[in-house]
Write a protein that holds these residues in place. Structure first.
Motif, PDB file in Angstrom:
ATOM      1  N   HIS A  25     -15.827   6.368   4.021  1.00 55.01           N
ATOM      2  CA  HIS A  25     -15.028   5.941   5.174  1.00 55.01           C
ATOM      3  C   HIS A  25     -15.961   5.457   6.269  1.00 55.01           C
ATOM      4  CE1 HIS A  25     -11.724   7.951   3.148  1.00 55.01           C
ATOM      5  NE2 HIS A  25     -12.421   9.073   3.139  1.00 55.01           N
ATOM      6  N   SER A  34      -8.527   5.105   8.806  1.00 52.80           N
ATOM      7  CA  SER A  34      -7.336   5.352   8.002  1.00 52.80           C
ATOM      8  C   SER A  34      -6.072   5.013   8.786  1.00 52.80           C
ATOM      9  CB  SER A  34      -7.309   6.815   7.545  1.00 52.80           C
ATOM     10  OG  SER A  34      -6.173   7.074   6.747  1.00 52.80           O
ATOM     11  N   TYR A  38      -5.016   1.358   7.134  1.00 48.56           N
ATOM     12  CA  TYR A  38      -4.079   1.613   6.032  1.00 48.56           C
ATOM     13  C   TYR A  38      -2.680   1.991   6.508  1.00 48.56           C
ATOM     14  CZ  TYR A  38      -8.352   1.050   3.570  1.00 48.56           C
ATOM     15  OH  TYR A  38      -9.523   0.509   3.115  1.00 48.56           O
ATOM     16  N   GLU A  63      -3.403   3.290  -4.244  1.00 46.65           N
ATOM     17  CA  GLU A  63      -4.684   3.308  -3.556  1.00 46.65           C
ATOM     18  C   GLU A  63      -5.798   3.076  -4.561  1.00 46.65           C
ATOM     19  OE1 GLU A  63      -7.494   5.728  -0.430  1.00 46.65           O
ATOM     20  OE2 GLU A  63      -5.912   6.852  -1.444  1.00 46.65           O
ATOM     21  N   ASN A  71      -6.671   9.024   2.845  1.00 46.84           N
ATOM     22  CA  ASN A  71      -5.560   8.095   3.058  1.00 46.84           C
ATOM     23  C   ASN A  71      -4.251   8.639   2.501  1.00 46.84           C
ATOM     24  OD1 ASN A  71      -7.130   6.144   4.385  1.00 46.84           O
ATOM     25  ND2 ASN A  71      -7.803   5.273   2.436  1.00 46.84           N
ATOM     26  N   ASN A  74      -3.221  11.560   4.893  1.00 46.20           N
ATOM     27  CA  ASN A  74      -2.784  10.992   6.164  1.00 46.20           C
ATOM     28  C   ASN A  74      -1.412  10.342   6.025  1.00 46.20           C
ATOM     29  OD1 ASN A  74      -3.078  10.392   8.888  1.00 46.20           O
ATOM     30  ND2 ASN A  74      -4.367   8.598   8.546  1.00 46.20           N
ATOM     31  N   TYR A 106     -10.299  17.218   7.398  1.00 41.30           N
ATOM     32  CA  TYR A 106      -9.143  16.374   7.709  1.00 41.30           C
ATOM     33  C   TYR A 106      -7.925  17.153   8.197  1.00 41.30           C
ATOM     34  CZ  TYR A 106     -12.071  13.017   5.257  1.00 41.30           C
ATOM     35  OH  TYR A 106     -13.122  12.236   4.862  1.00 41.30           O
ATOM     36  N   TYR A 159      -3.398   0.087  -0.836  1.00 39.70           N
ATOM     37  CA  TYR A 159      -4.555   0.391  -0.003  1.00 39.70           C
ATOM     38  C   TYR A 159      -5.790   0.037  -0.845  1.00 39.70           C
ATOM     39  CZ  TYR A 159      -1.487   3.683   2.671  1.00 39.70           C
ATOM     40  OH  TYR A 159      -0.488   4.283   3.418  1.00 39.70           O
ATOM     41  N   ASP A 161      -9.317   0.279  -1.022  1.00 39.77           N
ATOM     42  CA  ASP A 161     -10.371   1.020  -0.327  1.00 39.77           C
ATOM     43  C   ASP A 161     -11.561   1.275  -1.246  1.00 39.77           C
ATOM     44  OD1 ASP A 161     -11.515   2.238   1.865  1.00 39.77           O
ATOM     45  OD2 ASP A 161     -10.520   4.157   1.588  1.00 39.77           O
TER      46      ASP A 161
END
Length: 229
Positions: A25, A34, A38, A63, A71, A74, A106, A159, A161
């Motif tokens: 990240h 994030s 996203y 993802e 992600n 979240n 997180y 997403y 990523d």
């Protein structure tokens, strides 16, 4: 070798991949990235647009690069209050072990300490199988590379990523974005932190309508691609 943990500028954790020496990240803020890329520019853009009119209170997300699960977690947290069922598929070639996951902050940084067990569960559940994590959020994880994805016309939002073009150049080419294009439903959205010109042109070459957007405070631009057919 396990990934190293680093604290980013917004106080949230990121990992450093031992093979690529690449961050999972943004070092300017993992949660900030994030949220902005996203959630705001991808998922909530899709949900607030006319494209959502065809949905029946559900949204399917792919993802590419499940990684730390930030992600996914979240997304689960930020959609709890919505009357929306999330069907989430994460693709990951290098799964992160649970002992590393438990060291990431997180839940605390998202003010969701009471959901630490849910975050852990997202990593504990078996691969290659769909699991109902909460009443509104289901998760499937697949431990293979994205070239193996065979799903077509299935996802509302992607997403994207993956590690960047310097680390994994093969993931930012037309063949990959062709797979992404076919995996999306009509009017589906692909969102990524990467704004590289070659990646944008690869997306356009397979049929995507691509917009270069202003990025989060730490990044000039990001890309949003729409399957407009």
């Amino acid at each position: 070798m396990k990934p190293k943990i680093e604290i980013t500028k917004d106080g949230s954790s990121t990992l450093i991949h031992p093979k690529y020496n690449a961050h999972y990240h943004s070092t300017a803020g993992a949660i900030e990235e994030s949220d902005f890329v996203y959630l705001k520019s991808g998922l909530f853009y899709f949900l607030s647009s006319e494209k959502r009119q065809d949905l029946k209170q559900s949204c399917s997300i792919l993802e590419v690069g499940f990684g730390s699960g930030l992600n996914a977690f979240n997304t689960l947290i930020k959609t709890e209050a919505l009357a929306l069922n999330i069907e989430y598929l994460g693709i990951e070639t290098y799964p992160v072990t649970l002992d590393v996951i438990k060291q990431l902050n997180y839940p605390e940084q998202l003010s969701a300490q009471d959901q630490q067990a849910i975050y852990n569960t997202m990593h504990e559940v078996s691969w290659e199988k769909n699991h109902q994590i909460t009443k509104q959020f289901s998760l499937e994880k697949r431990n293979h590379d994205i070239f193996s994805l065979k799903d077509t016309n299935k996802f509302d939002v992607i997403y994207f990523d993956a590690f960047g073009p310097t680390d994994q150049p093969e993931l930012w080419t037309a063949p990959i974005f062709k797979i992404m294009f076919e995996a999306l439903k009509n009017n589906g959205v692909l969102i990524t932190y990467c704004a590289q010109g070659a990646a944008r042109r690869a997306m356009q070459s397979v049929g995507f309508k691509v917009d270069r957007l202003s990025g989060p405070p730490s990044k000039r631009h990001i890309l949003r691609a729409i399957k407009a057919v």
